[in-house]
Enzyme design. Structure first.
Site, short mmCIF file in Angstrom:
data_model
loop_
_atom_site.label_atom_id
_atom_site.label_comp_id
_atom_site.label_asym_id
_atom_site.label_seq_id
_atom_site.Cartn_x
_atom_site.Cartn_y
_atom_site.Cartn_z
N ASP A 83 0.83 -1.20 0.00
CA ASP A 83 0.00 0.00 0.00
C ASP A 83 0.86 1.25 0.00
OD1 ASP A 83 -2.50 1.37 2.20
OD2 ASP A 83 -2.39 1.26 0.03
N ASP A 120 -10.09 -0.94 3.77
CA ASP A 120 -9.53 -0.61 5.07
C ASP A 120 -10.34 -1.23 6.18
OD1 ASP A 120 -8.81 2.73 3.91
OD2 ASP A 120 -7.56 0.93 3.92
#
Lengths: 258, 455
Positions: free
Chosen positions: B247, B373
């Site tokens: 990420d 998330d």
């Protein structure tokens, strides 16, 4: 029996704290954030103290029970000192953050005062401390099981619940007094907070003689409550006005008729 | 490149602009709101160049003032998702049973003889998973670049279908088994049918905001539960760590796929509004203000958008790219939503043209977070509650760590005002606290509890 014990002990341990949270903190997002940050600081202090304890246990004689108990006592004292150190660290961080906020905002007042921060951070410490002390015990109390089957104390759950309640409220009061004494540079008050925390932890060494640990704890709780009340600006006069619903400032602020 | 804090804080995008002329145009069209935001200074009295400077200060103040509110608007759904996952893990044993089945993307088994072999297998699994995610992200970027919006939409639709019907059927079945509830197939069919159809409508079309938020939380929880069940132990932790690194790289490196995606979206000035980003408020008149002013808007989405009054933030059914990489992957349901999470996160953050109507107050501006998330945070906390011997202490510690990580991420976003990934800080904190609490704090607290010492 077990579910009743579970609910009873949960409400005893967390009732006042959750009520405080719901009525005073939940509505203001800034306070919630600082509460969780306070909980995080307590967690880090616990982590450090358990690291030290773990290392000492690894290098010690694991078969000697007295040595292990001694190390545990050392761990408790170290943990208390580290908690207070982290409380001081959190205070410094909040002061810096508040100054930053004030400098940046165009308003004259800070969005949250240092006293509110003291209360919120103390409660954050308390929540985390209480949670770590009692949640596993509560989940075990759901059963199945028998309390004290090997001759251990029968009142394990309820005494744990009361002790946790005292600890949570004490953390809140310690927070208020601590921050106030840091603000006023009254180092004796700071020392008194640390000493009282140590005393409360040390009287738990006499468990399971609960009269020896719970009673002094609650005495210290009342003393700290009164001290925190005075630090926060309260007085007997305020209290009387509030209880007889004659406090004009409070009534005006809440739009209620006198 | 652009300001990502827009989407977490109430700083209106029109104020945060690199182009002074664009700002000027925006002030003309929405004068009332600008007056509110600029503290009553008449917008016309200031030349565009000065606007940019004074914007900075006002942005800072608004940032700080409303940042806290938006942090809480994210805390609540993340907490709810975690609560659902932990409650399910603790009560329904199905999700902690290892049936021996694994996802096809983690082919290596972990029940090997030696520790070294196990470590190697789990690393290979994680590597394969990340590779798959990388490939999927690249496919997505390519599809987006060549404007194959329909493909993406359809993909999303079908993955949602799978999740809302199939996975929730399994979940409901397991809950009934746990509590020994007898249920006939007819009632079950009616329940699942209603649940699924309402979910599809809420998420892909219009629906009440709270219901839509609830559905998004539920599907994130379902995905997290699937991961907890089907990923073997070490693989899961390695994937969490690897995903955070991926990420970080994908968002911050200049050639990272997510960054390319974001930049493309910004060039086109499109509101890539994925069907699956959690939004805390309704987004009205989506892209309307922009389309009137900015000439480089793609012609395709403009006319249709003006006709849509979105009652849910995901009211982007057939026009522009309202896709979520999240669902692209979830449709296969073995692919890491990480990919989607990053994409959706980038998409949140790159909504330069998402603008509330002029009557909307600053405080009503919402905040958005990608579902990936949610999924990864819940997966971490769920694994902590499933496998930690420290039990609730570890769970609580991971929970607080993740929330603090989220807070710090939002703070960094406010400071740096550029694309930042939401996973690394929280997952790092979560992992550190998981292993530290499980191995160091647990024995300490257990000993204290045995003797009833209090600290």
């Amino acid at each position: 029996m077990t579910v009743a014990v579970f609910f009873g002990c949960t409400f005893i341990a967390f009732g006042p704290a959750v009520a405080l949270f719901v009525f005073t903190i939940a509505r203001d997002p800034l306070r919630v954030i600082f509460l969780i940050a306070g909980a995080f600081f307590w967690l880090v202090s616990l982590l450090l103290s358990s690291l030290v304890w773990f290392i000492t246990v690894q290098i010690s004689n694991k078969n000697s029970a007295t040595q292990q108990t001694g190390l545990l006592i050392f761990g408790v004292v170290l943990s208390v000192l580290l908690q207070e150190a982290f409380r001081y660290g959190y205070y410094r961080l909040l002061k810096k953050a508040n100054e930053g906020l004030l400098a940046l905002s165009q308003e004259d007042t800070m969005p949250i005062s240092i006293r509110q921060l003291a209360y919120v951070s103390g409660l954050g410490f308390g929540f985390m401390s209480g949670a770590f002390s009692v949640v596993n015990i509560l989940s075990d109390s759901l059963g199945p099981g028998t309390v004290g089957i090997h001759g251990d104390p029968q009142h394990y759950f309820i005494s744990s619940a009361f002790m946790t309640l005292a600890i949570i409220l004490l953390h809140m009061f310690w927070g208020v007094v601590f921050f106030e004494s840091c603000e006023r540079q009254r180092w004796w008050a700071l020392g008194a907070v640390v000493i009282s925390h140590l005393v409360v932890s040390c009287v738990t060494f006499v468990n399971p003689h609960y009269q020896g640990s719970l009673i002094p704890t609650y005495i210290i709780l009342s003393i700290m409550a009164a001290w925190a009340y005075l630090c926060a600006g309260g007085s007997l006069r305020n209290l009387k006005l509030c209880l007889t619903c004659k406090d004009k400032d409070f009534l005006l602020a809440n739009h209620r008729p006198r | 490149v652009f300001d990502l804090s827009q989407h977490f804080l109430s700083v209106p995008p029109c104020l945060r602009s690199n182009d002074g002329t664009e700002v000027n145009r925006h002030t003309e069209t929405t004068p009332s709101r600008n007056e509110v935001e600029l503290n009553g200074q008449p917008p016309t009295a200031r030349p565009p160049q000065v606007l940019t400077d004074s914007e900075e200060d006002e942005d800072e103040e608004l940032t700080l003032k409303y940042g806290a509110k938006h942090v809480i608007m994210l805390f609540v759904p993340v907490t709810l998702c975690m609560v659902v996952v932990v409650a399910t893990i603790k009560s329904v044993s199905f999700y902690t049973q290892k049936d021996g089945q694994q996802l096809i993307y983690t082919p290596f088994r972990e029940d090997t003889e030696t520790v070294g072999q196990r470590a190697l297998n789990s690393m290979l699994n994680a590597f394969i998973m990340i590779g798959v995610i990388l490939v999927m992200t690249l496919v997505l970027v390519v599809l987006y670049k060549y404007r194959c919006y329909k493909v993406i939409q359809a993909w999303l639709f079908f993955s949602n279908l799978l999740l809302l019907f199939f996975f929730s059927l399994i979940y409901l079945g397991e809950v009934f088994k746990t509590y020994n509830v007898a249920m006939d197939y007819f009632t079950l069919a009616v329940i699942i049918w209603n649940f699924g159809v309402v979910g599809m409508i809420c998420i892909h079309w219009k629906g009440p905001l709270r219901l839509q938020q609830a559905y998004l939380i539920m599907i994130s929880a379902l995905m997290a539960l699937v991961f907890i069940k089907y990923l073997p132990e070490w693989t899961a932790w390695l994937i969490l760590a690897a995903i955070s690194v991926y990420d970080l790289l994908a968002v911050l490196c200049p050639k990272g796929p997510l960054r390319i995606l974001v930049e493309t979206a910004q060039e086109r000035n499109e509101t890539i509004f994925p069907a699956l980003i959690y939004s805390s408020t309704v987004v009205w008149l989506f892209n309307m203000a922009d389309s009137a002013e900015t000439g480089n808007n793609s012609s395709h989405p403009v006319p249709q958008q003006e006709n849509q009054v979105a009652m849910a933030p995901t009211a982007q059914p057939e026009d522009d790219g309202g896709f979520t990489p999240a669902w692209v992957n979830q449709q296969q349901h073995q692919l890491g939503p990480m990919q989607s999470s990053e994409d959706s996160r980038r998409e949140i953050q790159e909504l330069p043209s998402a603008r509330p109507p002029p009557v909307e107050d600053d405080e009503e501006r919402g905040v958005k977070l990608g579902l990936g998330d949610f999924i990864f945070y819940s997966m971490l906390v769920g694994k902590a509650s499933a496998t930690a011997s420290g039990d609730w202490n570890t769970t609580i510690a991971c929970f607080v760590a993740i929330l603090i990580g989220l807070c710090l991420t939002l703070l960094l976003l406010a400071i740096f005002k550029k694309a930042l990934p939401a996973l690394p800080i929280s997952i790092t904190f979560g992992l550190v606290f998981y292993f530290a609490t499980d191995n160091l704090v647990r024995p300490f607290m257990d000993q204290l509890a045995v003797h009833q010492f209090y600290i």
